[in-house]
Structure formats: C-alpha cells, structure tokens
Enzyme design. Structure first.
Site, PDB file in Angstrom:
ATOM      1  N   ARG A  27      11.630 -29.281 -13.931  1.00 29.85           N
ATOM      2  CA  ARG A  27      12.110 -27.317 -13.699  1.00 29.85           C
ATOM      3  C   ARG A  27      11.269 -27.079 -12.415  1.00 29.85           C
ATOM      4  NH1 ARG A  27      15.626 -24.731 -16.345  1.00 29.85           N
ATOM      5  NH2 ARG A  27      16.937 -26.129 -17.738  1.00 29.85           N
ATOM      6  N   ARG A  31      13.496 -20.361 -11.128  1.00 29.75           N
ATOM      7  CA  ARG A  31      13.567 -19.265 -10.796  1.00 29.75           C
ATOM      8  C   ARG A  31      11.827 -18.396 -11.292  1.00 29.75           C
ATOM      9  NH1 ARG A  31      16.877 -17.725 -15.865  1.00 29.75           N
ATOM     10  NH2 ARG A  31      15.842 -19.829 -16.287  1.00 29.75           N
ATOM     11  N   ARG A  40      19.470 -18.281  -4.914  1.00 31.07           N
ATOM     12  CA  ARG A  40      19.909 -17.984  -6.166  1.00 31.07           C
ATOM     13  C   ARG A  40      20.911 -16.552  -5.345  1.00 31.07           C
ATOM     14  NH1 ARG A  40      22.997 -18.114  -9.243  1.00 31.07           N
ATOM     15  NH2 ARG A  40      23.332 -18.434 -11.404  1.00 31.07           N
ATOM     16  N   ASP A  77      21.889 -30.087 -12.996  1.00 30.93           N
ATOM     17  CA  ASP A  77      22.073 -29.595 -13.780  1.00 30.93           C
ATOM     18  C   ASP A  77      22.779 -31.234 -14.981  1.00 30.93           C
ATOM     19  OD1 ASP A  77      20.707 -28.234 -16.211  1.00 30.93           O
ATOM     20  OD2 ASP A  77      21.818 -26.736 -15.674  1.00 30.93           O
ATOM     21  N   TYR A 153      26.285 -30.145 -25.983  1.00 37.17           N
ATOM     22  CA  TYR A 153      26.314 -29.143 -24.715  1.00 37.17           C
ATOM     23  C   TYR A 153      27.419 -29.043 -24.869  1.00 37.17           C
ATOM     24  CZ  TYR A 153      22.033 -27.706 -23.380  1.00 37.17           C
ATOM     25  OH  TYR A 153      20.918 -27.460 -23.395  1.00 37.17           O
TER      26      TYR A 153
END
Ligand code: CP3
Length: 349
Positions: A27, A31, A40, A77, A153
C-alpha cells in the site's frame, strides 16, 4: 547502474543477501500521500480509477518518484477479479469494497471466466505504461488476492469480522465451495499471467485472511490453491519470482513455505524475526515485517526497530517491507526517514 536481472529486488528474491536490502511497502500508493488524494478527489469512483490506465500508472509511480523504493507495485485492488467475473463492485467512503454477495452454487454459475482478460485489459495497459516508465533499477510488481481471501469478499459481500458466511459454506458444502475456489484459481492464473505478459517482473499473492482458518481448512483453501497457481505460473514464466503473503498464518507459515512453491514469503508483524531467520529464511527469501504503526510513530522507535530487523534478517535473502499496508495516517516524512535509514546500511557493511 543495475540492469535487468541485476535489480536489487530480483537478486534478493533469487536468494542473495544484500548489505542494504531492497525495500518497498505494501500500500505504498494511497491516502497518506497528498498527490494521491488530489487525483482521488477528481475521480468519480475507485473502480473507475483502477480501470483508467493513465491514472493507475501515475498512482503506481507516485511513491517511487517521492521515495525511491526498489519496486513499484501496480496500483489496483484485489476485488477487481470478482468484478471482472461479473460480480457487482462498489466502494463506500472509508469502508472498502462492497460486493453483491454470492451465497451458493447458483451464484457461481453466473460468473464468467472468459470475461477476466477482456474486462481487465485497462489493468494490463497500466502495467505496460509503468514498465515503460520505470528506471533500470526498479522492479515492477503485479498482484492478485489469493483465492481464499477473494472468496471471503465475494461471499461476505465485503469486509467481515468473523467470516461466518464464508466459513459456514466452506464447512457445510465443501464440494460446492471448492467450485468457487477452482474458478478463482483459474481466474487468478489468467489475471497474473496477463500481468506478467504486460511486464510485471514479480507478482505477489495477498492472502490477507489466511490467518482465520484452522489447519485442515488452511491446507485446503490456502495452501492447495496457492500451490496450483504457483505451478501454473511457473510453467508459463519459470523465471518470474512469486511472493506469497499468508497474513496471520502463525504456526502454519512453515507449511505454507514448504508446500506452495513460492520464492518469497511475506511476514506479518507478529512473526518473530528470529523464527523467520532460523526456520524460514533457509527455504525462501523473507519479506517484512515492520509494524505499520511504527511508521506513524517515527523517531527513535522507528529507527531502533528498523535497525534491529535488518540486523536479524539481513544475513540472508531479505526484502524490507511492513507487516501489512501503510496506514492512511502515516506522515510521508517518516517514509523518507525510513528510506534514509535503509540507505545508511550500505555504508555500515
Ligand atoms: O500496495 C499498493 O500501493 C497497490 C495498491 C493496492 C490497493 N489495495 C489500493 C487500495 C493493493 C496491493 C491493495 C491490496 C488489497 N486490497 C488487499 C490486500 C492487502 C491487505 O491490506 O490486506 C485487500 C484486503 C484489499 C481490499 C481493500 N481495498 C480494502 C479492505 C480497502 C479499504 C481499506 C482502505 O485502506 O481503504 C480497499 C480500498 C483501497 N485499495 C484503497 C487503495 C489505495 C483506498 C481507496 C480510497 O482511496 O478510497
């Protein structure tokens, strides 16, 4: 200047011990970087961002430009594979991926493997662009979620606390659940194979939820699918290293390493470095495993932990990384400090 096979990351993954270990961070795009947040904020949604090659390539390069890691990891992702198979995917602010849950065999029938390559074409385009833009010292890493983690998921419909639905299915109807895992093994081989074709020099399989399974289930849903993916990719691309990250595997790390055929194992922050050195590093290269919170804290705590980790694992094949992804609260300055600490190691030895 290192070229091709002499790249630092590739040398470590082939089993070499380097005075200054190669480093990258899971990662590493995201952010915590203002330049990520700027892009973003302009994108309509996260899936669209991942499927816009120019933007995905730019986001991949941002951290490398700023900090000079030894590797760039493709910006994408893990739920993009279920999306390409036909499952609805969206992202809710601060919550992560949300999928229309699959509950049974009828849900599997609606998934279409033939769509994986065409629907993910923009991802391969992004890989091409990054490969063309990187300097000769930096390695390009592709990735996918491992089948068990992707299945969590797909069945839970998103993040989960106790994995009740997916475990319930796996225990109650293991033949039916195995059809889903089979499909994911095939889809993952296609997905990673196409990333390699487009220029990914290394791939990592993220099994973020490997640690929630008892041994027999771990063997069936983590080890076995991973072994098959590794075998299929090695058949097509024998020289491309594969990193496996079975987060939280604890006492089962050793079996994962000996039975899957991976070249390097990613360790979460709870694996003792001494254990990794004496039990795992003779078998494969090891990657990890600084607690991501130390990168928020910085200062003396960060310095001590980085030096200690490099002292313990630096004598064998070692890739410096975190034990999990960079947290959004991480001050970018601390990543620069980390880069400096690792650069000093060259001078020490
Ligand atoms: O490492 C990188 O910089 C490459 C990009 C990357 C992302 N996700 C981008 C992302 C990678 C390698 C991942 C892997 C991933 N995604 C994993 C495996 C690693 C792990 O953390 O265990 C998992 C489980 C996911 C699923 C996922 N995606 C979650 C749980 C979340 C929400 C939590 C969060 O950090 O936001 C995401 C969203 C996501 N993936 C973002 C990014 C940059 C944030 C999206 C945003 O900006 O809103």
């Amino acid at each position: 200047m290192p070229t091709g096979k002499n790249k630092r990351l590739l040398r470590a993954l082939r089993g070499e011990a380097l005075a200054r270990p190669p480093w990258w961070l899971m990662r590493q795009a995201g952010r915590y970087l203002p330049e990520y947040r700027a892009i973003r904020a302009k994108a309509r949604d996260f899936v669209e961002l991942c499927l816009t090659p120019a933007l995905a390539a730019e986001l991949t390069l941002q951290p490398v430009r700023r900090f000079g890691m030894d590797a760039a990891i493709l910006f994408s992702d893990i739920p993009l594979l279920p999306y390409a198979l036909g499952q609805g995917l969206s992202y809710r602010e601060g919550e992560g991926p949300v999928l229309d849950p699959i509950a049974d065999r009828a849900g599997i029938v609606r998934l279409d493997l033939r769509q994986v390559i065409p629907r993910l074409e923009p991802v391969f385009d992004a890989v091409h662009r990054v490969a063309a833009a990187l300097d000769r010292a930096t390695t390009l890493i592709g990735f996918a979620g491992a089948p068990w983690t992707i299945a969590t998921y797909m069945v839970e419909g998103g993040a989960s606390r106790d994995f009740r639905r997916v475990k319930d299915w796996a225990y109650r109807d293991s033949e039916g659940f195995s059809a889903l895992i089979e499909l994911l093994v095939e889809g993952t081989v296609d997905f990673l194979g196409a990333q390699m074709e487009a220029g990914a020099e290394v791939v990592q399989l993220f099994d973020s939820w490997a640690g929630v399974l008892p041994e027999p289930a771990f063997e069936r849903w983590v080890i076995e699918p991973t072994r098959r993916i590794v075998a299929a990719l090695k058949h097509r691309f024998p020289d491309r290293p594969i990193i496996g990250f079975p987060r939280g595997a604890g006492l089962l790390y050793k079996r994962y390493v000996t039975e899957t055929g991976i070249d390097c194992v990613g360790l979460d922050a709870m694996v003792p470095a001494g254990y990794a050195r004496s039990r795992l590093q003779q078998l494969v290269a090891v990657q990890g495993n600084l607690d991501p919170v130390l990168l928020i804290v910085g200062g003396a705590a960060l310095q001590t932990a980085v030096r200690e980790l490099c002292r313990t694992l630096g004598g064998g094949p070692f890739v410096f990384n975190l034990g999990h992804g960079v947290l959004p609260e991480t001050p970018p300055e601390n990543v620069a400090v980390l880069a400096g600490l690792l650069a000093e190691l060259d001078a020490v030895t």
